[in-house]
Write a protein that holds these residues in place. Sequence first.
Motif, mmCIF file in Angstrom:
data_model
loop_
_atom_site.group_PDB
_atom_site.id
_atom_site.type_symbol
_atom_site.label_atom_id
_atom_site.label_comp_id
_atom_site.label_asym_id
_atom_site.label_seq_id
_atom_site.Cartn_x
_atom_site.Cartn_y
_atom_site.Cartn_z
ATOM 1 N N TRP A 1 0.818 -1.203 0.000
ATOM 2 C CA TRP A 1 0.000 0.000 0.000
ATOM 3 C C TRP A 1 0.857 1.260 0.000
ATOM 4 C CZ3 TRP A 1 -4.382 -0.752 4.194
ATOM 5 C CH2 TRP A 1 -5.154 -1.877 3.828
ATOM 6 N N TYR A 2 2.110 1.110 0.337
ATOM 7 C CA TYR A 2 2.936 2.276 0.622
ATOM 8 C C TYR A 2 4.018 2.524 -0.406
ATOM 9 C CZ TYR A 2 0.783 2.071 5.202
ATOM 10 O OH TYR A 2 -0.131 2.071 6.223
ATOM 11 N N GLU A 3 4.187 3.810 -0.714
ATOM 12 C CA GLU A 3 5.429 4.222 -1.329
ATOM 13 C C GLU A 3 6.482 4.227 -0.223
ATOM 14 O OE1 GLU A 3 3.464 7.250 -4.641
ATOM 15 O OE2 GLU A 3 5.376 7.717 -3.705
ATOM 16 N N ALA B 1 11.262 5.484 5.354
ATOM 17 C CA ALA B 1 9.945 6.086 5.550
ATOM 18 C C ALA B 1 8.924 5.425 4.644
ATOM 19 C CB ALA B 1 10.008 7.582 5.265
ATOM 20 N N ALA B 2 7.675 5.462 5.103
ATOM 21 C CA ALA B 2 6.568 4.904 4.334
ATOM 22 C C ALA B 2 5.446 5.923 4.257
ATOM 23 C CB ALA B 2 6.065 3.613 4.976
ATOM 24 N N ALA B 3 4.875 6.061 3.063
ATOM 25 C CA ALA B 3 3.754 6.974 2.857
ATOM 26 C C ALA B 3 2.724 6.283 1.981
ATOM 27 C CB ALA B 3 4.223 8.260 2.198
ATOM 28 N N LEU B 4 1.472 6.382 2.360
ATOM 29 C CA LEU B 4 0.426 5.744 1.573
ATOM 30 C C LEU B 4 0.484 6.227 0.134
ATOM 31 C CD1 LEU B 4 -2.670 5.705 3.947
ATOM 32 C CD2 LEU B 4 -1.556 3.724 2.915
ATOM 33 N N SER B 5 0.331 5.327 -0.780
ATOM 34 C CA SER B 5 0.397 5.654 -2.208
ATOM 35 C C SER B 5 -0.687 6.661 -2.585
ATOM 36 C CB SER B 5 0.221 4.385 -3.030
ATOM 37 O OG SER B 5 1.301 3.518 -2.839
ATOM 38 N N VAL C 1 4.177 11.659 5.804
ATOM 39 C CA VAL C 1 4.915 10.421 6.051
ATOM 40 C C VAL C 1 4.182 9.677 7.152
ATOM 41 C CG1 VAL C 1 7.058 9.363 6.844
ATOM 42 C CG2 VAL C 1 7.124 11.377 5.354
ATOM 43 N N ASP C 2 3.761 8.476 6.838
ATOM 44 C CA ASP C 2 2.963 7.722 7.801
ATOM 45 C C ASP C 2 3.814 6.997 8.845
ATOM 46 O OD1 ASP C 2 1.255 7.485 4.958
ATOM 47 O OD2 ASP C 2 0.052 7.892 6.747
#
Length: 121
Positions: A31-33, A97-101, A108-109
């Motif tokens: 789900w994440y970039e 880092a992970a961020a929702l697409s 940044v989630d």
Amino acid sequence: QVQLAESGGGLVQTGGSLRVTCAASGRTFEWYEMGWFRQTPGKEREVVATITWNGDRTKYADSVKGRFRISRDNAKNTVYLQMNRLKPEDTAVYYCAAALSGRSWSTVDYWGQGIQVAVSS
């Protein structure tokens, strides 16, 4: 919920190479970039590289283009940053880092704890 854990940092000489790895927990990795950021004392955290959920698009800071490469393996819930031709100015704490697409990194989630990379001159 996603937890991120970096590994692979350390000390390397100028011109050397290093690969840092980020292992993600959870079943929603796709789900994440994913991205790598870095920070040095007294400076703001800056983006180094990002990659879309399926790896079809990557972006790099101008300072690392042609030297660094971000990649991901969704089967292993892992993202990598291969750093080549390292320079002393690459010395920093590197954060995964992970961020929702779909949100273009407006938020940044999740952040990893960070890992030190030091390049000696």
